[in-house]
Scaffold this motif. Structure first.
Motif, PDB file in Angstrom:
ATOM      1  N   THR A   1       0.790  -1.326  -0.127  1.00  0.00           N
ATOM      2  CA  THR A   1      -0.053   0.016  -0.070  1.00  0.00           C
ATOM      3  C   THR A   1       0.803   1.409   0.053  1.00  0.00           C
ATOM      4  N   GLY A   2       2.027   1.164   0.383  1.00  0.00           N
ATOM      5  CA  GLY A   2       3.144   2.343   0.214  1.00  0.00           C
ATOM      6  C   GLY A   2       3.557   2.525  -1.154  1.00  0.00           C
TER       7      GLY A   2
ATOM      8  N   ARG B   1       5.821  -0.166  -5.877  1.00  0.00           N
ATOM      9  CA  ARG B   1       5.686   0.305  -7.180  1.00  0.00           C
ATOM     10  C   ARG B   1       7.160   0.828  -7.839  1.00  0.00           C
ATOM     11  N   GLU B   2       7.711   1.657  -6.900  1.00  0.00           N
ATOM     12  CA  GLU B   2       8.869   2.261  -7.264  1.00  0.00           C
ATOM     13  C   GLU B   2       9.941   1.236  -7.401  1.00  0.00           C
TER      14      GLU B   2
ATOM     15  N   THR C   1       1.003  -3.790  -9.105  1.00  0.00           N
ATOM     16  CA  THR C   1       1.609  -3.234  -8.014  1.00  0.00           C
ATOM     17  C   THR C   1       0.700  -2.800  -6.767  1.00  0.00           C
TER      18      THR C   1
ATOM     19  N   GLY D   1      -6.381   0.910   4.956  1.00  0.00           N
ATOM     20  CA  GLY D   1      -5.444   0.113   5.717  1.00  0.00           C
ATOM     21  C   GLY D   1      -4.221  -0.228   5.169  1.00  0.00           C
TER      22      GLY D   1
END
Lengths: 223, 788
Positions: B108-109, B113-114, B196, B205
């Motif tokens: 979720t951060g 993805r990065e 992602t 959450g």
């Protein structure tokens, strides 16, 4: 990796044009940001301006967008028409150099190509909610603006500029500074300024008076 | 042999056999060979591609994934990012410190993805370059084949880049463009978006994806995971009791399944034994003496365990659960010997056994012969059941003969009702009506049968955990209306070619549905092979591109780093093989995307996701299977079912021939009609009830036929001697029906299937041998034998 957030920057930068009225190209806008306005209504002059801008109805206007990139020697220029409604959000209909539509509303972004094929990008909690954060600028939602941004204002005769700097560092990293300029109760120019080589400037033509969006417009230009 | 010598010899043999069996179990370290891994039920050499995929999935990272969700217990605080961040940090630190996981990723951060974006960016030339060059080459050949390749490509690249600046996406990629003027990464970004994390932001959450170090199907991995999560839960409660933690994964479901199956194993065996004893105790005059039957059952189960553990390296626990049926079957021979009255006062035991030996051997050996046919099955489970039942029955026969050889007065009298045989016109009419109805069911019902096998029926359902798992999967972006396809090949080259064929088929079959496939990002083997030729003509491309960029209004100096990287890649890639490239790429992937590509152990597969409901299945040449087929393996188990049907039919044929050989055609037909008719009735009953059957119903039918054949033999043997059928048949059938009736209550669907099928066949056979003579009492009796 997926750059939904920067796309929001684009949409909302263009969305800010919805607030613009007839642009006086050579209007004597203040060159520098003014002092920070401590809170909504703290400055009587700006309080009236905010209320005036917030009470405007739906908008339909032509716009011209200039995009500066760090690796370009000149900005790229796009033309189109934009529609704004407090309920439906913002629809940017690019006409040149190619037809395309970007719709920003409470549900996120929709990218629609000339053939009508749409792709929705929903906001999530993985990036700052840039859409939700910047849309108040389009609506001039005074309370929300002062909660999210440091707001500063400057005047020069009838012309004015308002600078919005996100209070959140993360949001500031994505958006930079949003500057809105105008004269009287009309907006003339909006700039989203990340750096001297990365910025977007939008100039908007005269808005059509008394606009309402019918069912066909809603279907074609909004989500 | 004098009676006391006979007793001593019998005790000696029994003791030695028990000691040998226990010794074998101890030497083989029996618990080590007992498995709850569903993959142990199917052959390791199974060549069907879908099973190879399942085996790979079960043994690979997919099965080791653990999903963890953190969210405020009070939903109104779902936007409280600081609290969630603190909870996340506490849980991540706990999980990482536990040593149970080799990878933990917060989805979720933005970090995952990065990470994925950085990987694609770093490997963009190898990963995306070949397809890009192939596309440009196609355009070049179509539009300007006479133009020099390098300058043409530079001009096309600059023009594409300039056009891209007018697209909305351009602003998002402006920080990358100076290093990626070919626009490789923007082209891939949308195709990576689904990997992602959660599909949308509707679940407030934190989502954590973790990968276990140990196998989720082994006890060690299960204990490690549950301990680590329990500790994380405690630490989270200490850090912020307002945040809830939920978790799921194959490891949790497998642990629960193991626990439940083990519980079933104990429960069913005890219940089965109790049911059998209850029937016996109710039917005999001296119930305490009926306990003398218990050792026969114990010896039988011990023999079955020893044989199956000695014969197989891995034995699934379901075999032992099914094995509890032996309680009902193994008691047959003991009952037949024990309840048989002496032919004359003081008849020696050896004489009595000699008198009963023919039906005993005929019934047991033909059944064992029939079950030995199951050893020819491809399915380890079927082979194991064959050995278990065959060895158990042989042991039951041998131990019954030996056990009662050392028992004083080996005769147990039954109660009157157990021997009662009502005779009246009303009873005859009722018996005929019942047999007529049964015949109609047996003839009409089987035509309405449907078959459905589902590998999930081998597990004990855990509704709560499955609901929890469904909720977690939905938070992680999985959806019920999303199809998952797996494409496989012996090598990455084969798998990627199959994927190409699958994607082409999918775009025709589901033109409106997009696909999400990391494999599709990879160049095709053909594009990879053509790469040296495409690059050969690009000497000086960096300079050509700089000039073209300048012509299109770009600051060429901003792209200097790209030129350097391009030349480094071009000069340094050598003649890297495609397979090696895919293997190396797969090893570098982290997090959920790593689950979409696997290449090891002589097999490679790619996962493709598509948002459409189930529909047409991919053709065979795509070597692709939908998760729907992989979840139930109906096709594969259907093939095993046909195999088991062939073997059962062969076994039945052998039993029939044995019966005909021993009893002649006429009596043989009378005997053989009972099990066959009972089986047809059971199939008919299930068919009329609309209950779909599976492989285990089939196995149950075969077992039921073998048992029913016992009752028919014993009945005809008695009749041949002009005697009333012994009560042992009734009691024995009732014991078996009680035993299998207990199995029908099992929470494991396949065990219940087997139990219900056998119970129905046995009761039908019992009814047949009881009602047949009653119905035909005055007309020569269809079932009643005529003594030759």
């Amino acid at each position: 990796m997926t750059r939904a957030a920067p796309r929001c920057v684009l949409a909302l930068s263009l969305g800010l044009a919805a607030l613009c009225g007839a642009p006086p190209p050579d209007a004597p806008f203040p060159e520098k940001p003014g002092p920070e306005l401590p809170a909504a209504g703290a400055d009587a002059g700006f309080r009236e301006l905010f209320r005036s801008l917030a009470s405007r109805g739906s908008v339909l206007a032509n716009f011209t967008e200039y995009r500066w990139f760090p690796f370009r020697t000149a900005p790229v220029v796009l033309d189109g028409e934009m529609r704004f409604s407090k309920e439906l959000g913002l629809s940017l209909h690019y006409l040149r150099p190619e037809e395309r539509m970007v719709i920003a509303d409470a549900g996120g972004l929709v990218l629609r190509d000339a053939s009508g094929r749409s792709r929705a990008i929903r906001p999530d909690d993985r990036t700052p909610d840039i859409g939700g954060t910047l849309l108040p600028i389009l609506r001039f939602d005074e309370g929300e603006l002062f909660r999210v941004f440091h707001v500063s204002g400057a005047r020069s005769g009838g012309a004015w500029r308002i600078d919005f700097v996100p209070r959140s560092a993360e949001l500031a990293r994505w958006v930079g500074t949003v500057t809105v300029e105008g004269t009287g109760d009309t907006l003339s120019r909006i700039e989203i300024h990340r750096s001297s080589t990365q910025r977007i400037e939008i100039r908007v033509g005269a808005p059509a008076p008394g606009v309402t969006f019918g069912a066909a417009d809603r279907k074609r230009y909004f989500r | 042999m004098a009676p006391h010598h006979q007793k001593r010899a019998a005790r000696l043999v029994l003791t030695a056999a028990c000691a040998a069996a226990l010794g074998i179990l101890w030497l083989r370290d029996a618990p080590r060979h007992v498995s709850t891994d569903v993959m142990d039920l199917v052959p390791s050499s199974e060549s069907s591609p879908e099973l190879a995929l399942i085996r790979s999935l079960a043994g690979d990272r997919q099965s080791r994934v653990v999903m963890v969700a953190l969210y405020p217990k009070d939903a109104t605080q779902s936007k409280d990012g600081a609290r969630l961040a603190k909870a996340r940090d506490a849980v991540l630190a706990s999980l990482r410190g536990s040593g149970a996981f080799e990878d933990t990723v917060e989805l979720t951060g933005g970090s995952y993805r990065e990470t994925l974006g950085r990987l694609v960016f770093d490997r963009r030339f190898d990963l995306l370059g070949p397809a890009w060059l192939a596309e440009r080459w196609g355009e070049h050949e179509k539009e300007a084949p006479e133009a020099p390749w390098g300058p043409w490509l530079a001009e096309r690249t600059a023009a594409r880049l300039e056009a891209f600046l007018y697209r909305p996406e351009a602003l998002g990629f402006q920080d990358l463009m100076h290093a990626d003027p070919l626009l490789l990464v923007p082209g891939a970004a949308d195709r990576l978006q689904g990997f992602t994390g959660a599909a949308d932001g509707s679940s407030p959450g934190v989502l954590i994806w973790a990968l276990l170090r140990s196998s989720a199907l082994e006890t060690d991995g299960q204990v490690a995971a549950s301990s680590a999560l329990a500790r994380a839960q405690l630490e989270l409660s200490a850090a912020d009791p307002g945040i809830a933690l939920r978790w799921s994964g194959v490891v949790r479901l497998a642990a629960e399944s193991r626990r439940r199956i083990e519980g079933e194993f104990s429960r069913l065996n005890l219940l089965s034994l109790a049911a059998v004893l209850a029937v016996v105790l109710a039917c005999v005059r001296r119930p305490v003496r009926a306990l003398l039957l218990v050792p026969v059952v114990v010896f039988s189960v011990l023999g079955a365990w020893t044989a199956v553990i000695a014969a197989f390296d891995r034995v699934h626990v379901v075999v032992f659960v099914v094995g509890s049926l032996l309680c009902g079957v193994a008691i047959d021979y003991g009952l037949y010997i024990f309840l048989q009255a002496p032919a004359r006062p003081g008849e020696p035991y050896a004489e009595k056994v000699g008198r009963l030996m023919k039906p005993l051997l005929a019934s047991s050996l033909t059944v064992v012969l029939g079950f030995s046919m199951l050893l020819g099955s491809d399915l380890p489970l079927v082979r194991q059941v064959g050995v278990f039942v065959g060895a158990g029955l042989l042991t039951a026969l041998g131990s019954a003969i030996l056990w009662f050889a050392q028992v004083d007065d080996p005769f147990l009298e039954t109660r009157r009702f157990a021997r009662a045989r009502p005779e009246s016109p009303a009873v005859r009419g009722a018996a005929r009506a019942v047999l007529l109805v049964a015949a109609v069911v047996a003839l009409a019902g089987p035509w309405r049968l449907t078959w459905r096998d589902d590998v999930r029926d081998l597990q004990v359902p855990s509704p709560d955990l499955e609901a929890n798992d469904g909720d977690l999967r939905s938070r992680f972006g999985d959806r019920a209306d999303r199809m998952v396809y797996l494409t496989q090949g012996a090598t990455p080259t084969e798998a990627r070619e199959s994927l190409e064929r699958f994607l082409a088929w999918h775009s025709r079959a589901f033109p409106e549905a997009g696909v999400l496939s990391f494999g599709a990002l990879l160049p095709s083997p053909a594009q990879w092979a053509a790469l040296p030729a495409r690059l050969a003509g690009l000497d000086g491309f960096g300079a050509d591109l700089g000039a073209a960029l300048a012509r299109h209004g770009f600051d060429r100096s901003a792209f200097a780093s790209f030129g350097d990287e391009w030349e480094r890649w071009r000069g340094g890639r050598g003649n890297a093989g495609y397979d090696a490239f895919v293997v190396s790429l797969g090893a570098s992937l982290k997090g959920p995307v790593a689950l979409t590509l696997a290449s090891h152990g002589g097999a490679c597969w790619f996962v493709t996701l598509s948002d459409h409901p189930a529909g047409a299945e991919p053709p065979a040449d795509t070597r692709t299977f939908s998760s729907r087929e992989l979840e139930n393996l109906n096709g594969l188990f259907g093939r095993y079912r046909m195999s088991a049907l062939r073997l059962s039919t062969l076994g039945l044929g052998i039993i029939g021939l044995s019966v005909f050989a021993i009893y002649g055609w006429r009596r043989g037909f009378g005997i053989f009609a009972v099990p066959c008719g009972s089986c047809l009735f059971a199939f008919g009953l299930f068919g009329l009830l609309g209950h779909p059957l599976n492989l285990f119903h089939l196995l149950g039918a075969f077992l039921g036929v073998c048992l029913a054949h016992n009752y028919a033999i014993f009945t005809w043997e008695s009749a041949a001697r002009g005697e009333t059928p012994p009560p042992s048949i009734r009691i024995s059938a009732s014991c078996a029906a009680a035993s299998f009736g207990v199995l029908a209550l099992s929470g494991i669907p396949v065990v219940a299937a087997l139990g219900s099928m056998v119970a129905v066949i046995i009761l039908t056979a019992l009814a047949a041998v009881e009602l047949g003579p009653l119905a035909d009492r005055h007309a020569g009796l269809a079932v009643r034998p005529k003594v030759d």
